[in-house]
Design a protein around this motif. Structure first.
Motif: not given
Length: 253
Positions: A57-61, A111-120
């Motif tokens: 699952t991308p969000r958990y990765i 930076l990871t938080l930015a990617v996680m927000s874009l995923e959501r």
């Protein structure tokens, strides 16, 4: 003949050293807190790696990458704290290696938080295409880009250090190992400030835009209200995490 007597009052502030028991208490509290958090992070890392549903699952990765970066930074900080507590003098080159690890992992979280927000944002605003846009391979590429940016930042600092700093690296430090003991140039301090501001401003803008994008999607009659509500809370949590990360970074620097 009487002389004039001038009285001069001098205020003297005496700084008393901390009591030994108090010092030992602070040391015990710091060490025990680090050990507890490392244990918790270790359990969470093991759980995220052991379950197939988390690995696929991308969000958990992304969560695994966030947690790994935080854990690695905590280990580096813990090692440097122990070296300072034991008052061990290090070569400047050895301190530079430890500092490099700390710098690389310092910007992983925002930076990871930015990617996680874009995923959501993609999952809520483009639910029909989310599975094709956010893939495991794409998530791996995003993580590689995050680590690449952080590594390039660290490499740039050391290039500036070796080109402009004439102080040898094979000398013993007079004080405990810190970033300031390695990067003595003002140019490096200015670069550090500029890069940190750029990262946090950029990530902050991404999080805010993602939040408002999710809010707009929440008003759509065709959207999944439960999923949208969860996404909005998740992005809000990322904003809080970013603020905590910023406060920690500013205090550290």
């Amino acid at each position: 003949m009487s002389g004039n007597t001038t009285q001069v009052k001098i205020n003297v502030t005496v700084v008393l050293p901390l009591d030994l028991e108090e010092v030992n208490f602070y040391r015990f509290f710091t060490v025990s807190s680090c050990v507890i958090f490392l244990y918790i992070n270790g359990v969470m890392l093991f759980t995220l790696r052991s379950k197939p549903v988390f690995r696929e699952t991308p969000r958990y990765i992304l969560l695994l990458n966030l947690l790994f970066g935080d854990t690695f930074q905590l280990v580096v900080s813990f090692v440097m704290y122990l070296l300072a507590t034991l008052r061990l003098q290090l070569l400047r080159s050895v301190c530079a290696i430890l500092t490099a690890f700390g710098i690389v992992t310092a910007d992983i979280s925002p930076l990871t938080l930015a990617v996680m927000s874009l995923e959501r944002y993609v999952a809520v605003c483009y639910p029909l295409r989310a599975a094709t846009i956010v893939t495991i391979r794409g998530t791996g590429v995003a993580i590689a880009v995050v680590w690449g940016i952080c590594s390039a930042n660290t490499l740039s600092r050391f290039i500036i250090l070796f080109l402009l700093d004439s102080k040898p690296m094979n000398v013993l430090l007079k004080d405990f190992c810190t970033k300031e003991q390695v990067f003595l140039l003002k140019a490096l301090s200015d670069y550090d400030e500029a890069f940190t501001c750029f990262v946090f401003v950029s990530v902050g803008v991404i999080l805010i835009l993602s939040y408002f994008g999710v809010m707009v999607a929440a008003r759509s009659a065709s959207s999944d209200k439960a999923s949208t509500s969860k996404a909005r809370k998740t992005v809000s949590l990322h904003l809080i995490q970013l603020c905590l990360s910023l406060s920690s970074t500013r205090q550290h620097y």
